[in-house]
Design a protein around this motif. Structure first.
Motif, PDB file in Angstrom:
ATOM      1  N   LEU A 216       0.794  -1.229   0.000  1.00 45.36           N
ATOM      2  CA  LEU A 216       0.000   0.000   0.000  1.00 45.36           C
ATOM      3  C   LEU A 216       0.830   1.285   0.000  1.00 45.36           C
ATOM      4  N   PRO A 217       1.879   1.399   0.827  1.00 51.15           N
ATOM      5  CA  PRO A 217       2.629   2.663   0.855  1.00 51.15           C
ATOM      6  C   PRO A 217       3.224   3.038  -0.505  1.00 51.15           C
ATOM      7  N   TYR A 218       3.662   2.040  -1.267  1.00 49.55           N
ATOM      8  CA  TYR A 218       4.295   2.319  -2.559  1.00 49.55           C
ATOM      9  C   TYR A 218       3.251   2.603  -3.629  1.00 49.55           C
ATOM     10  N   GLU A 219       2.089   1.958  -3.526  1.00 48.34           N
ATOM     11  CA  GLU A 219       0.985   2.305  -4.421  1.00 48.34           C
ATOM     12  C   GLU A 219       0.575   3.763  -4.185  1.00 48.34           C
ATOM     13  N   LYS A 220       0.463   4.122  -2.921  1.00 46.95           N
ATOM     14  CA  LYS A 220       0.059   5.487  -2.574  1.00 46.95           C
ATOM     15  C   LYS A 220       1.083   6.502  -3.069  1.00 46.95           C
ATOM     16  N   GLN A 221       2.353   6.191  -2.884  1.00 46.51           N
ATOM     17  CA  GLN A 221       3.409   7.100  -3.325  1.00 46.51           C
ATOM     18  C   GLN A 221       3.355   7.306  -4.836  1.00 46.51           C
ATOM     19  N   LEU A 222       3.116   6.232  -5.574  1.00 46.02           N
ATOM     20  CA  LEU A 222       3.031   6.329  -7.028  1.00 46.02           C
ATOM     21  C   LEU A 222       1.822   7.157  -7.454  1.00 46.02           C
ATOM     22  N   ILE A 223       0.684   6.913  -6.827  1.00 46.39           N
ATOM     23  CA  ILE A 223      -0.535   7.665  -7.165  1.00 46.39           C
ATOM     24  C   ILE A 223      -0.354   9.143  -6.828  1.00 46.39           C
ATOM     25  N   GLU A 224       0.306   9.431  -5.715  1.00 43.10           N
ATOM     26  CA  GLU A 224       0.571  10.823  -5.355  1.00 43.10           C
ATOM     27  C   GLU A 224       1.506  11.469  -6.371  1.00 43.10           C
ATOM     28  N   HIS A 225       2.464  10.706  -6.880  1.00 43.57           N
ATOM     29  CA  HIS A 225       3.362  11.257  -7.901  1.00 43.57           C
ATOM     30  C   HIS A 225       2.584  11.604  -9.170  1.00 43.57           C
ATOM     31  N   ILE A 226       1.665  10.733  -9.571  1.00 51.32           N
ATOM     32  CA  ILE A 226       0.847  11.016 -10.755  1.00 51.32           C
ATOM     33  C   ILE A 226       0.028  12.275 -10.519  1.00 51.32           C
ATOM     34  N   GLY A 227      -0.416  12.447  -9.295  1.00 45.81           N
ATOM     35  CA  GLY A 227      -0.951  13.726  -8.844  1.00 45.81           C
ATOM     36  C   GLY A 227      -2.186  14.230  -9.576  1.00 45.81           C
ATOM     37  N   GLY A 228      -3.018  13.318 -10.041  1.00 44.72           N
ATOM     38  CA  GLY A 228      -4.239  13.759 -10.695  1.00 44.72           C
ATOM     39  C   GLY A 228      -4.053  14.238 -12.117  1.00 44.72           C
ATOM     40  N   ARG A 229      -2.867  14.086 -12.675  1.00 44.29           N
ATOM     41  CA  ARG A 229      -2.667  14.500 -14.071  1.00 44.29           C
ATOM     42  C   ARG A 229      -3.563  13.702 -15.016  1.00 44.29           C
ATOM     43  N   VAL A 230      -3.738  12.432 -14.695  1.00 46.93           N
ATOM     44  CA  VAL A 230      -4.735  11.593 -15.374  1.00 46.93           C
ATOM     45  C   VAL A 230      -5.365  10.717 -14.300  1.00 46.93           C
ATOM     46  N   PRO A 231      -6.585  10.216 -14.520  1.00 47.49           N
ATOM     47  CA  PRO A 231      -7.164   9.283 -13.561  1.00 47.49           C
ATOM     48  C   PRO A 231      -6.358   7.986 -13.496  1.00 47.49           C
ATOM     49  N   VAL A 232      -6.396   7.358 -12.338  1.00 48.32           N
ATOM     50  CA  VAL A 232      -5.678   6.106 -12.116  1.00 48.32           C
ATOM     51  C   VAL A 232      -6.656   5.032 -11.651  1.00 48.32           C
ATOM     52  N   ILE A 233      -6.643   3.892 -12.333  1.00 45.18           N
ATOM     53  CA  ILE A 233      -7.389   2.712 -11.904  1.00 45.18           C
ATOM     54  C   ILE A 233      -6.377   1.720 -11.341  1.00 45.18           C
ATOM     55  N   ILE A 234      -6.642   1.175 -10.165  1.00 45.16           N
ATOM     56  CA  ILE A 234      -5.783   0.135  -9.630  1.00 45.16           C
ATOM     57  C   ILE A 234      -6.527  -1.190  -9.673  1.00 45.16           C
ATOM     58  N   HIS A 235      -5.837  -2.225 -10.136  1.00 46.23           N
ATOM     59  CA  HIS A 235      -6.412  -3.567 -10.164  1.00 46.23           C
ATOM     60  C   HIS A 235      -5.563  -4.499  -9.315  1.00 46.23           C
ATOM     61  N   ILE A 236      -6.211  -5.158  -8.368  1.00 56.00           N
ATOM     62  CA  ILE A 236      -5.562  -6.173  -7.537  1.00 56.00           C
ATOM     63  C   ILE A 236      -6.489  -7.375  -7.508  1.00 56.00           C
ATOM     64  N   CYS A 237      -5.930  -8.550  -7.709  1.00 61.50           N
ATOM     65  CA  CYS A 237      -6.745  -9.759  -7.767  1.00 61.50           C
ATOM     66  C   CYS A 237      -7.240 -10.183  -6.388  1.00 61.50           C
ATOM     67  N   GLY A 238      -8.243 -11.051  -6.371  1.00 61.64           N
ATOM     68  CA  GLY A 238      -8.660 -11.710  -5.140  1.00 61.64           C
ATOM     69  C   GLY A 238      -9.722 -10.979  -4.349  1.00 61.64           C
ATOM     70  N   LYS A 239      -9.980 -11.497  -3.159  1.00 58.91           N
ATOM     71  CA  LYS A 239     -11.021 -10.965  -2.288  1.00 58.91           C
ATOM     72  C   LYS A 239     -10.425  -9.854  -1.433  1.00 58.91           C
ATOM     73  N   LEU A 240     -10.642  -8.626  -1.838  1.00 61.19           N
ATOM     74  CA  LEU A 240      -9.988  -7.458  -1.236  1.00 61.19           C
ATOM     75  C   LEU A 240     -10.822  -6.767  -0.164  1.00 61.19           C
ATOM     76  N   ASP A 241     -11.947  -7.363   0.211  1.00 65.19           N
ATOM     77  CA  ASP A 241     -12.904  -6.666   1.072  1.00 65.19           C
ATOM     78  C   ASP A 241     -12.258  -5.986   2.269  1.00 65.19           C
TER      79      ASP A 241
END
Length: 342
Positions: A216-241
């Motif tokens: 999670l911390p590295y996903e968050k860091q990457l999304i923060e770097h993208i910074g809303g310049r384009v929308p980001v969809i994250i896909h992770i397999c399995g039961k993520l509830d």
């Protein structure tokens, strides 16, 4: 609204005329290859063929978004992992990881200029010219946790999570830094959306605690770097509830889930906490799209929408021998359902 407008509206939390349909993960099939005249393995390496095959997502399947590439080994190859070519029928796979757990990873110079990355960027530019006026162009990349798995080996990563967690940190950090470079290049090439596939961060593979500490911390860091310049969809397999709220807290534009996730329950929990992150899914790629028929596809689309999905997509990567007609029905079923709701 056209497909691009429709999908971007959902990703930006705005109203749309009907529910979008897309395939967040790869959708190249043998039938699509025959109809476009672009085939694996060439379409993994040549930007023009990659774009031609991907454009079939609009021209033949009528999806609201198209995407490249078709496998999850692009970054690992640049790091030095030996990749086994899947030929015409299979996905490329990691044959020999680049590192051992006792190594320190080195970030390759000119990362985005190596391996198949230039072909992916060329394909994005071509798609932008060819279909980008009315269809969203999505550039997909592998999440840092999963890149680490591809350069170390899956079994080594999973064992090290429990025994040598400190030795994994340099791999996560390096993968996140090169992911930032790749994201910048994808955006510069003209992509409307970035997809982050972090398949090895699945709760089928690791615990919620490990996910929160190591993925999670590295996903968050990457999304923060993208910074809303384009929308980001994250896909992770399995039961993520158990971690859906954590993923939403990264600031991601939407979460792509498998049908193992209880979408209705998650949406209720989101609503209770004021979380508005869209959920995309969830038509099973094997039980429904590969093994089922038109009626099964229609039923699965209706079930996903009834549960609260904000856009319809296959759960995960589409099997290459899936018939084109089932993917076309996914789009038609979403349209029919939207028309009924209107």
């Amino acid at each position: 609204m056209n497909g691009k407008e429709r999908l971007l509206a959902v990703l930006n939390g705005k109203a749309t005329d009907r529910m979008p349909s897309l395939s967040v993960c790869q959708y190249a099939t043998f039938g699509l290859m025959e109809r476009t005249g672009a085939y694996w393995p060439e379409a993994h390496y040549d930007g023009a063929q990659m774009a031609r095959l991907s454009a079939g997502g609009r021209d033949i399947l009528h999806l609201d978004g198209v995407r490249v590439p078709y496998c999850q080994t692009v970054e690992a190859e640049v790091y030095g992992s030996v990749i086994k070519d899947g030929g015409r029928k299979n996905f490329p796979s990691v044959e020999k990881p680049a590192y051992t757990i006792d190594d320190l990873p080195e970030i390759p110079e000119n990362f985005i200029g190596k391996g198949r990355i230039p072909a992916v960027l060329d394909a994005i530019r071509l798609l932008k010219e060819q279909v980008g006026a009315d269809t969203a162009v999505m550039g997909s990349m592998v999440g840092p946790f999963s890149v680490a798995a591809n350069v170390l080996g899956v079994s080594v990563l999973l064992k090290s999570v429990l025994r040598k967690a400190d030795k994994l940190v340099p791999f996560f950090e390096a993968a996140e830094q090169t992911a930032e470079q790749y994201a910048d290049a994808i955006i510069e090439a003209g992509a409307d959306v970035i997809v982050i596939e972090d398949m090895m961060a699945s709760l089928d593979m690791i615990s919620p605690r490990t996910f929160r500490q190591m993925a999670l911390p590295y996903e968050k860091q990457l999304i923060e770097h993208i910074g809303g310049r384009v929308p980001v969809i994250i896909h992770i397999c399995g039961k993520l509830d158990q971690v859906m709220k954590d993923i939403a807290a990264t600031g991601v534009s939407a979460i792509s889930v498998e049908s193992a996730v209880d979408i209705a329950k998650v949406k209720a929990e989101f609503a209770a906490d004021g979380i508005r992150t869209p959920i995309i899914g969830a038509v099973h790629p094997i039980k429904v799209l590969l093994e089922g028929g038109i009626a099964d596809v229609d039923e699965a689309v209706q079930a996903s929408a009834a549960a609260g999905a904000d856009a319809i997509s296959p759960d995960c990567a589409v099997a290459p021998d899936t018939v084109v007609e089932n993917l076309q029905e996914l789009v038609r079923a979403a349209e029919r359902l939207s028309n009924k709701q209107a």
